[in-house]
Design a protein around this motif. Structure first.
Motif, short mmCIF file in Angstrom:
data_model
loop_
_atom_site.label_atom_id
_atom_site.label_comp_id
_atom_site.label_asym_id
_atom_site.label_seq_id
_atom_site.Cartn_x
_atom_site.Cartn_y
_atom_site.Cartn_z
N ALA A 3 114.65 55.79 39.29
CA ALA A 3 113.56 55.50 40.23
C ALA A 3 112.27 55.25 39.48
O ALA A 3 111.99 55.92 38.49
N ARG A 4 111.50 54.30 39.99
CA ARG A 4 110.18 54.03 39.41
C ARG A 4 109.20 55.16 39.76
O ARG A 4 108.32 55.48 38.97
N HIS A 5 109.34 55.71 40.96
CA HIS A 5 108.44 56.77 41.43
C HIS A 5 109.27 57.90 42.03
O HIS A 5 110.24 57.65 42.73
N ILE A 6 108.84 59.12 41.77
CA ILE A 6 109.43 60.31 42.38
C ILE A 6 108.29 61.07 43.05
O ILE A 6 107.32 61.44 42.39
N ARG A 7 108.41 61.26 44.34
CA ARG A 7 107.38 61.97 45.10
C ARG A 7 107.99 63.28 45.60
O ARG A 7 109.18 63.34 45.92
N ILE A 8 107.14 64.30 45.68
CA ILE A 8 107.59 65.61 46.15
C ILE A 8 106.71 66.06 47.31
O ILE A 8 105.49 66.02 47.22
N ALA A 9 107.36 66.46 48.40
CA ALA A 9 106.67 67.07 49.54
C ALA A 9 107.21 68.48 49.64
O ALA A 9 108.42 68.68 49.71
N GLN A 10 106.31 69.47 49.68
CA GLN A 10 106.75 70.86 49.70
C GLN A 10 106.91 71.42 51.11
O GLN A 10 107.17 72.60 51.28
N SER A 11 106.81 70.54 52.11
CA SER A 11 107.06 70.97 53.49
C SER A 11 107.46 69.74 54.30
O SER A 11 107.18 68.60 53.91
N GLY A 12 108.08 70.00 55.43
CA GLY A 12 108.45 68.92 56.33
C GLY A 12 107.23 68.17 56.83
O GLY A 12 107.24 66.94 56.92
N GLN A 13 106.17 68.90 57.14
CA GLN A 13 104.95 68.24 57.64
C GLN A 13 104.33 67.36 56.57
O GLN A 13 103.89 66.24 56.85
N GLU A 14 104.28 67.84 55.34
CA GLU A 14 103.74 67.03 54.25
C GLU A 14 104.55 65.75 54.08
O GLU A 14 104.00 64.67 53.86
N ALA A 15 105.86 65.85 54.23
CA ALA A 15 106.72 64.67 54.12
C ALA A 15 106.46 63.68 55.26
O ALA A 15 106.39 62.47 55.04
N LEU A 16 106.32 64.19 56.48
CA LEU A 16 106.04 63.31 57.62
C LEU A 16 104.69 62.61 57.44
O LEU A 16 104.58 61.40 57.71
N ASP A 17 103.70 63.33 56.96
CA ASP A 17 102.39 62.73 56.70
C ASP A 17 102.52 61.62 55.66
O ASP A 17 101.94 60.54 55.81
N TYR A 18 103.28 61.89 54.61
CA TYR A 18 103.49 60.88 53.57
C TYR A 18 104.20 59.66 54.14
O TYR A 18 103.81 58.52 53.88
N LEU A 19 105.23 59.87 54.94
CA LEU A 19 106.01 58.76 55.48
C LEU A 19 105.21 57.89 56.45
O LEU A 19 105.53 56.71 56.62
N GLN A 20 104.18 58.44 57.08
CA GLN A 20 103.35 57.65 57.98
C GLN A 20 102.68 56.49 57.25
O GLN A 20 102.52 55.41 57.79
N ASP A 21 102.25 56.76 56.02
CA ASP A 21 101.51 55.77 55.23
C ASP A 21 102.14 55.55 53.86
O ASP A 21 101.46 55.15 52.93
N ALA A 22 103.41 55.86 53.73
CA ALA A 22 104.08 55.90 52.43
C ALA A 22 103.83 54.68 51.56
O ALA A 22 104.16 53.56 51.92
N THR A 23 103.23 54.94 50.41
CA THR A 23 103.10 53.95 49.37
C THR A 23 103.34 54.69 48.06
O THR A 23 102.51 55.50 47.68
N PRO A 24 104.42 54.45 47.42
CA PRO A 24 105.50 53.56 47.82
C PRO A 24 106.42 54.22 48.86
O PRO A 24 106.54 55.43 48.91
N ARG A 25 107.05 53.37 49.67
CA ARG A 25 108.00 53.84 50.67
C ARG A 25 109.29 54.25 49.96
O ARG A 25 109.79 53.52 49.11
N PRO A 26 109.84 55.42 50.30
CA PRO A 26 111.05 55.87 49.60
C PRO A 26 112.29 55.07 50.00
O PRO A 26 112.43 54.65 51.15
N ASP A 27 113.16 54.89 49.03
CA ASP A 27 114.49 54.31 49.27
C ASP A 27 115.47 55.43 49.58
O ASP A 27 116.46 55.23 50.27
N LEU A 28 115.19 56.60 49.03
CA LEU A 28 116.10 57.75 49.11
C LEU A 28 115.27 59.01 49.34
O LEU A 28 114.25 59.22 48.68
N ILE A 29 115.73 59.84 50.28
CA ILE A 29 115.11 61.13 50.55
C ILE A 29 116.16 62.22 50.38
O ILE A 29 117.26 62.11 50.92
N PHE A 30 115.80 63.26 49.62
CA PHE A 30 116.60 64.47 49.55
C PHE A 30 115.85 65.54 50.34
O PHE A 30 114.70 65.86 50.02
#
Length: 165
Positions: free
Chosen positions: A65-92
């Motif tokens: 992956a060119r970028h690896i992003r970490i969200a330490q909570s579900g809410q943080e992840a949802l906030d990121y996904l609202q405006d995701a740059t870069p948008r993830p191809d894969l979520i664990f």
């Protein structure tokens, strides 16, 4: 066996020899071959910092992956996904997290605009040994798979080949 250091994708471990003295054992981890272009972004959603460290290390060593992003909570992840740059191809996604667990995240994830979720592969990555969790996961259309932590090189290789080769 004690991990002493990590240099250039080479684990240097000490293992006891027949004489009882520690001798180095070497295990090279190769980046994925023939995968083609790396994914643009992988998002790890997990509240556990050591797990995030190990998973990030596995992903970096794989060079997948060119970028690896970490969200330490579900809410943080949802906030990121609202405006995701870069948008993830894969979520664990971890299941057991405080405040908003993986199940609640999935409920809210379903309500994101389709364009924010398009072509994202979502994998549950958990320590849960409860068979009901896996059954429940398989019934959720947004979830592509159920895997156990920690994320390993072979496990990652199989997932990347299955969903992105």
């Amino acid at each position: 066996m004690n991990l002493v250091s990590l240099e250039d994708n080479l684990y240097i471990c000490h293992t006891p020899s027949a004489t009882g003295k520690a001798t180095p054992a070497y295990s090279s981890i190769q980046p994925l071959q023939n995968m083609g272009t790396p994914l643009n972004c992988i998002l790890l959603i997990d509240d556990d910092e050591p797990t995030n460290f190990l998973n990030r290390l596995t992903l970096e060593q794989a060079g997948c992956a060119r970028h690896i992003r970490i969200a330490q909570s579900g809410q943080e992840a949802l906030d990121y996904l609202q405006d995701a740059t870069p948008r993830p191809d894969l979520i664990f996604l971890d299941i057991n997290m405080p405040a908003m667990d993986g199940w609640e995240f999935l409920e809210r994830y379903r309500h994101l605009p389709a364009a924010r979720k398009a072509d994202i592969v979502l994998i549950m990555l958990t320590t849960s040994l409860n068979p009901d969790d896996e059954i429940r996961t398989l019934a959720i259309p947004e979830v592509a798979g159920f895997e156990h932590k920690p994320l390993g090189q072979e496990q990652l290789d199989v997932l990347l080949r299955k969903y992105f080769a």
